[in-house]
Design a protein around this motif. Sequence first.
Motif, short mmCIF file in Angstrom:
data_model
loop_
_atom_site.label_atom_id
_atom_site.label_comp_id
_atom_site.label_asym_id
_atom_site.label_seq_id
_atom_site.Cartn_x
_atom_site.Cartn_y
_atom_site.Cartn_z
N VAL A 35 0.86 -1.18 0.00
CA VAL A 35 0.00 0.00 0.00
C VAL A 35 0.90 1.23 0.00
N GLU A 36 0.66 2.13 -0.95
CA GLU A 36 1.43 3.35 -1.07
C GLU A 36 0.47 4.53 -1.04
N LYS A 37 0.58 5.38 -0.04
CA LYS A 37 -0.29 6.56 0.05
C LYS A 37 0.17 7.57 -1.00
N LEU A 38 -0.73 7.93 -1.89
CA LEU A 38 -0.40 8.87 -2.96
C LEU A 38 -0.72 10.31 -2.59
N LEU A 39 -1.71 10.50 -1.75
CA LEU A 39 -2.11 11.86 -1.39
C LEU A 39 -2.95 11.81 -0.13
N GLU A 40 -2.68 12.72 0.79
CA GLU A 40 -3.53 12.98 1.94
C GLU A 40 -3.40 14.46 2.22
N THR A 41 -4.48 15.19 2.01
CA THR A 41 -4.40 16.65 2.15
C THR A 41 -5.76 17.24 2.48
N GLU A 42 -5.72 18.41 3.05
CA GLU A 42 -6.92 19.21 3.30
C GLU A 42 -6.91 20.43 2.39
N LYS A 43 -5.93 20.49 1.47
CA LYS A 43 -5.76 21.67 0.62
C LYS A 43 -5.60 21.29 -0.84
N TYR A 85 -4.79 11.40 -10.37
CA TYR A 85 -3.50 10.71 -10.36
C TYR A 85 -2.99 10.72 -11.79
N MET A 86 -1.80 11.24 -11.97
CA MET A 86 -1.21 11.35 -13.30
C MET A 86 -0.63 10.00 -13.73
N LEU A 87 -1.25 9.39 -14.72
CA LEU A 87 -0.76 8.12 -15.25
C LEU A 87 0.44 8.32 -16.17
N SER A 88 0.37 9.35 -17.02
CA SER A 88 1.47 9.61 -17.95
C SER A 88 1.46 11.08 -18.35
N GLY A 89 2.60 11.53 -18.85
CA GLY A 89 2.70 12.87 -19.40
C GLY A 89 2.88 13.96 -18.37
N VAL A 90 2.61 15.18 -18.83
CA VAL A 90 2.76 16.38 -18.02
C VAL A 90 1.55 17.27 -18.23
N LEU A 91 1.00 17.79 -17.14
CA LEU A 91 -0.14 18.69 -17.19
C LEU A 91 0.19 19.92 -16.35
N THR A 92 0.02 21.09 -16.92
CA THR A 92 0.18 22.34 -16.18
C THR A 92 -1.21 22.83 -15.83
N VAL A 93 -1.43 23.15 -14.56
CA VAL A 93 -2.70 23.74 -14.14
C VAL A 93 -2.43 25.19 -13.76
N GLU A 94 -3.38 26.06 -14.09
CA GLU A 94 -3.20 27.48 -13.78
C GLU A 94 -4.52 28.09 -13.37
N LYS A 95 -4.43 29.07 -12.46
CA LYS A 95 -5.59 29.83 -12.03
C LYS A 95 -5.74 31.04 -12.95
N LYS A 96 -6.99 31.37 -13.27
CA LYS A 96 -7.24 32.53 -14.13
C LYS A 96 -6.88 33.82 -13.41
N SER A 97 -7.26 33.89 -12.14
CA SER A 97 -6.96 35.06 -11.34
C SER A 97 -5.52 34.96 -10.83
N GLY A 98 -4.67 35.83 -11.26
CA GLY A 98 -3.29 35.85 -10.78
C GLY A 98 -2.32 34.99 -11.58
N GLY A 107 2.90 9.90 -12.17
CA GLY A 107 3.21 9.39 -10.84
C GLY A 107 2.85 10.34 -9.71
N GLU A 108 2.39 11.55 -10.04
CA GLU A 108 2.03 12.51 -9.00
C GLU A 108 0.51 12.60 -8.85
N ALA A 109 0.09 12.99 -7.65
CA ALA A 109 -1.33 13.22 -7.37
C ALA A 109 -1.60 14.72 -7.39
N LEU A 110 -2.75 15.10 -7.93
CA LEU A 110 -3.14 16.50 -8.11
C LEU A 110 -4.41 16.77 -7.33
N PRO A 111 -4.35 17.47 -6.19
CA PRO A 111 -5.57 17.85 -5.47
C PRO A 111 -6.17 19.10 -6.11
N GLU A 112 -7.32 18.97 -6.73
CA GLU A 112 -7.94 20.06 -7.49
C GLU A 112 -8.53 21.14 -6.59
#
Length: 146
Positions: A35-43, A85-98, A107-112
């Motif tokens: 068992v591998e914890k990929l993400l645990e967050t409140e943010k 959970y990112m299976l492959s590739g690269v994704l850039t996320v950006e906020k419109k404000s700022g 291999g990374e987890a993305l908390p939206e």
Amino acid sequence: MRLSMSTFSLTLPLVFLLSPDITQAESASNAGVKVEKLLETEKAWDGSVYKTYPEGTPQLTVLKITVAPQTHLDWHTHPAPNAAYMLSGVLTVEKKSGGEKRIFKAGEALPETVGTVHRGYTGDEGATLVVFYAGKKGLPLSQPAK
């Protein structure tokens, strides 16, 4: 190429969710289980704190989303917490404000974010991710930005 969230094909992969108590019991009794914890967050990725889940009949949705190279998703918001959970590739996320941005790789987890106008986009590589939504029956997974 521009895609809206409604153009993604929906695929529901087989998912096993383990609580911490079950994880400890399974690890102790099944030597072949890892068992591998990929993400645990409140943010979310931008540091904003998750406030609450929507009230009503809970509904979990899992999507496998493939974003072609050189694709910008439309600006949108999410009304409920979700994570990818990112299976492959690269994704850039950006906020419109700022214009705040963060890059997520395979291999990374993305908390939206919730209630924040944002989008994702790919470069030359494209990306495939599995997104887990914790919403309620009848609530859209995403909404176009106004």
